[in-house]
Structure formats: C-alpha cells, structure tokens
Scaffold this active site. Sequence first.
Site, PDB file in Angstrom:
ATOM      1  N   LYS A  22      12.008  26.517  47.334  1.00  0.00           N
ATOM      2  CA  LYS A  22      12.532  27.492  46.362  1.00  0.00           C
ATOM      3  C   LYS A  22      12.835  26.846  45.006  1.00  0.00           C
ATOM      4  CE  LYS A  22      14.277  30.429  50.027  1.00  0.00           C
ATOM      5  NZ  LYS A  22      13.015  31.173  50.109  1.00  0.00           N
TER       6      LYS A  22
ATOM      7  N   ASP B 244      11.191  33.499  43.719  1.00  0.00           N
ATOM      8  CA  ASP B 244      11.362  32.250  42.956  1.00  0.00           C
ATOM      9  C   ASP B 244      10.760  32.381  41.562  1.00  0.00           C
ATOM     10  OD1 ASP B 244      12.432  31.196  45.285  1.00  0.00           O
ATOM     11  OD2 ASP B 244      10.502  30.420  45.964  1.00  0.00           O
TER      12      ASP B 244
HETATM   13  O1  RIB Z   1      10.684  31.199  48.569  1.00  0.00           O
HETATM   14  C1  RIB Z   1       9.472  30.711  49.100  1.00  0.00           C
HETATM   15  C2  RIB Z   1       9.658  29.301  49.551  1.00  0.00           C
HETATM   16  O2  RIB Z   1      10.562  29.300  50.630  1.00  0.00           O
HETATM   17  C3  RIB Z   1       8.411  28.650  50.065  1.00  0.00           C
HETATM   18  O3  RIB Z   1       7.663  27.994  49.089  1.00  0.00           O
HETATM   19  C4  RIB Z   1       8.936  27.718  51.157  1.00  0.00           C
HETATM   20  O4  RIB Z   1       8.765  26.364  50.876  1.00  0.00           O
HETATM   21  C5  RIB Z   1      10.402  28.071  51.316  1.00  0.00           C
HETATM   22  O5  RIB Z   1      11.204  27.172  50.671  1.00  0.00           O
END
Ligand code: RIB
Length: 311
Positions: A39, A246
Amino acid sequence: MRVVVVGSINQDVVAHVERIPSPGETVLASSMLRSGGGKGANQAVAARRAGGAEVAFVGAVGVDVEGTQLRRALEHDGIDVAGLAQLEGPSGIALISVDSQAENAIVVIPGANGRIISLSDSQRTVVAEAGVLLTQLEIPLSLVAEAAAGRRADAWHVLNAAPASPLASEGVELRGFVDVLIVNEHEALDVSGTDHVAEAVAVLSARVPALVVTLGGAGSIVVCGGERVDIRSFPVEAVDTTGAGDTFCGVFAATLAASGRAPDSVDVSLLAAAARAGAAAAALAVTRLGAQDAVPSAADVAALLIEGASS
Ligand code: RIB
C-alpha cells in the site's frame, strides 16, 4: 512541497481466476503477474506519477532479489529511496487473486514491513522534510505514530486506515494525530465501531479535521469544517481493482502538496479537488492489471478530469 510516504512495500504475485476460491477449494488461474505492490509503495508511485511532486518513500525491504527489484522500480519512477531500509530476511509478499468481476482477495506476508518497528536517524530526517506525510496501516502502528510525531508542525498527516483497524482500541486518539483520514466504507465501519456508513461519517468527522470516505463505483464523501461534498466516480470498465484505493490516496496527497497550503488552512473545496483527482486516477487504475503497473500518468488523469467535467 514534498510528499513523504511511510509504509509497506511488497512483491505482488497475482493470479487471475474466474472466481475467488471458497475455503478448502482449489481453482485454476488463467494467467499470473508479478508486480510491485504494497500500500505504501503504491501510494508513493501514484503521488509521483501525479506530476510535479517530489516524493520520498520510507519503509523496508529484505535482502532478497525481490527487495532489489522493488527498490529499483521506485527509483525508476524518480522516488527518493534514501529512507528505504534493507533488513535481514525476506521482503513483503502479497498473494492476490483477481476474479472475472475485477474483485480481489489479498493475503500479505509482511516480511521486512513487519520487522521495522522504529525509524532510523536517516528515516527521521526524511520524515522531517515532508510537506505532506502519507501513511497507512500495513506496517506496525508504532512506526506510523513515530512518523506522525516526527513531522514538522506545518506538515499534513494524511492517514489511509488500510487495512482496517479499530484504532481507538489500539490506543490511537485520532484528534491531533491526523489532518485527513481516508477510509473506504469497510474501514469506516471498523475505525468508527459503527454498523452504517452514515453513522461512521458522523462519528469520524467529529474526530478528525477532515474525512474522506471512498465508496468504489459510488464515488466518495468529503467532510471538513461542517461541510460535505459528494464526489462522483468516473464510469469505467474495471479489470482489476487492486491498488485503486492506493492510487486515490497518492494522487490526493500530491494535490495537497501542489496547493502549497498548510493543514491549518484546510477547507472542503481543496479536499474536494484532491478527491476528484484521486477518483479520476483510481478509475484509470482499475482498467489496467496490477498495482504499481496500473497507476496512470498525470496526462491521462488530466484528460479524464476534463472529459468528466464536460459530460
Ligand atoms: O492495496 C493493494 C496492495 O495491498 C497490494 O499491492 C498488496 O501488496 C497489498 O499490500
């Protein structure tokens, strides 16, 4: 203004399946993909690709080949990795299933992300240079708290409370700790301890100066200073929703940084503009596979914002 992301960094191993298996079931994948993830790192990439913002990442990888590749990928995007530690043992790995409806199920093996429990001197220096500090909850809470306490008095702290956590029961008092809290609807319920989004919005907006609740295809809600703005989503054909939240957070933080404003001058229109940009970037991200691989360029986001404004 510099965006500093303190958070997790993972190697994502993604299996594309017709449907996500039930407990005890085995399904066959049609294809797989390895992508940079985590994230924190995803948010750093999104903030950087949003254009203009200087971005630094603070976190940890292991001493494995994945750690080297993950560091290089961030460097390739022009992200300052002076605060990316290398710790004994493996890097973080995320095992992700993405189904034909673009939904996912994720298991994270934290690796180095779980072994970093306090900031080093050099990491503290990077945090102190932040104009916008962006954190999530995929690293130990002690580290998030240390980063928040170590930021400049005029720096924003934007906390994306993901994965969800009942923060209050872990001793975190949000008031004074965050300037903007970003949660999706599930996280909103967990953090607020309520059963309905409307109730969660009321509870959380009384505890933080500014609140953003993302609702996927239903848009997002921005609340600040007693005012609320509802942001529409951008209709797209989704193939993979991994990392869309994200992307929203990274672009949101980059928009705050670009405004040059300090948190004591926050108002709902600045936050609404940041959420609109985040929503456009997230909409583009879900049309592509992977997490960091799917983060769009500033030009693509600007084009969608213009198209959205005229439709
Ligand atoms: O929010 C998505 C992310 O959650 C992915 O990339 C994975 O690595 C987890 O951290």
